[in-house]
Design a protein around this motif. Structure first.
Motif, mmCIF file in Angstrom:
data_model
loop_
_atom_site.group_PDB
_atom_site.id
_atom_site.type_symbol
_atom_site.label_atom_id
_atom_site.label_comp_id
_atom_site.label_asym_id
_atom_site.label_seq_id
_atom_site.Cartn_x
_atom_site.Cartn_y
_atom_site.Cartn_z
ATOM 1 N N ARG A 10 -1.564 -6.885 4.946
ATOM 2 C CA ARG A 10 -2.063 -5.521 4.732
ATOM 3 C C ARG A 10 -1.939 -5.082 3.286
ATOM 4 N NH1 ARG A 10 0.482 -1.615 9.157
ATOM 5 N NH2 ARG A 10 -0.676 -0.121 7.870
ATOM 6 N N GLU B 39 -2.515 -0.161 1.115
ATOM 7 C CA GLU B 39 -3.084 -1.183 1.989
ATOM 8 C C GLU B 39 -4.365 -1.709 1.361
ATOM 9 O OE1 GLU B 39 -4.694 -1.526 6.637
ATOM 10 O OE2 GLU B 39 -3.379 0.120 6.013
ATOM 11 N N GLN C 298 -7.893 -4.363 2.068
ATOM 12 C CA GLN C 298 -8.688 -5.095 3.053
ATOM 13 C C GLN C 298 -9.935 -5.643 2.383
ATOM 14 O OE1 GLN C 298 -7.938 -5.807 6.384
ATOM 15 N NE2 GLN C 298 -9.671 -7.200 6.068
ATOM 16 N N ASP D 154 -5.621 3.318 -0.929
ATOM 17 C CA ASP D 154 -5.917 2.035 -0.301
ATOM 18 C C ASP D 154 -6.996 1.332 -1.107
ATOM 19 O OD1 ASP D 154 -4.099 2.390 1.796
ATOM 20 O OD2 ASP D 154 -5.562 3.490 2.990
#
Length: 251
Positions: free
Chosen positions: A46, A76, A78, A232
């Motif tokens: 993550r 995080e 992604q 993020d």
């Protein structure tokens, strides 16, 4: 009428694959062969977004051994795909070859991989280009990706100029993380006119590729220092090794 017009156009100009240029059944997609060479990031750390084989490689917080505890300034990260084969070709064509039609496809993949990341986000902030590179390229690929994602997620807004890149830096493709961090030091800042908008907000930083994380870390640090509650990182592709020299060429 639009559907009829599209059918008529496809009769005269058959839609082509965004990756290889072969014929496809619908515009804005990749062909079956290229699709089979997309490598989605299904399970990953993550924090660094590197893929793992199973949850056994992650701790209870979802971090791999190298990211326990996390070292970057974002919360995080992604990625939609690994930076290999079709994804690599798509991004190179998009970034250097004026293939702007790939932005929507890449953004859809990012949106699908983002999961809960975008659910409570307030703003999308693209990683900026220096003005000299922007004048040469005529567009910032991260801004185009962010705008397509915002269209898919009602309520999300894009702040395309929240971050400013002050210095043109050398090509970073072959540099390691510490080398990149040194080159990028003092290269970014938060626009004074956007600081009030960032305070207490959940920001998702948008970029095309995550390699060492040096650029994203510096951008996230500035956003956090400006008062963002959470930052993020969402990217189209994650490298599993340093990019080679061919990634600097127009493809």
């Amino acid at each position: 009428m639009r559907a009829l017009g599209r059918v008529g156009l496809d009769l005269f100009l058959p839609p082509i694959c965004l990756s290889c240029g072969g014929e496809t059944t619908q515009s804005g997609l990749v062909c079956l062969d290229c699709f089979q060479h997309l490598h989605p990031v299904v399970l990953s750390c993550r924090h660094c977004a590197l893929p793992v084989a199973s949850e056994a490689y992650l701790n209870t917080s979802g971090h791999c051994a190298k990211c326990a505890p996390p070292s970057g300034y974002w919360n995080e990260a992604q990625a939609a795909w690994l930076y290999e084969d079709t994804a690599r070709r798509l991004i190179l064509h998009f970034k250097y070859g004026d293939r702007l039609e790939s932005a929507a496809f890449l953004a859809q993949g990012m949106m699908a991989s983002a999961g809960r990341m975008l659910a409570h986000a307030d703003y999308l902030v693209p990683v900026p280009l220096h003005r000299h590179r922007f004048w040469h390229r005529r567009y910032n690929q991260a801004v185009l990706l962010a705008r397509h994602i915002a269209r898919l997620q009602p309520g999300l807004r894009v702040l395309p100029d929240a971050l400013i890149r002050h210095r043109a830096t050398q090509n970073l493709a072959s540099l390691f993380h510490d080398q990149r961090a040194q080159v990028l030091e003092n290269a970014f800042s938060v626009a004074a006119s956007k600081r009030d908008l960032l305070v207490g907000r959940h920001i998702v930083l948008i970029d095309d590729i995550l390699t060492t994380g040096a650029t994203a870390s510096i951008c996230a640090r500035h956003l956090r220092q400006a008062g963002a509650k959470r930052v993020d990182l969402l990217v189209a592709a994650r490298t599993v090794k340093l990019a080679d020299d061919s990634d600097r060429l127009h493809a």
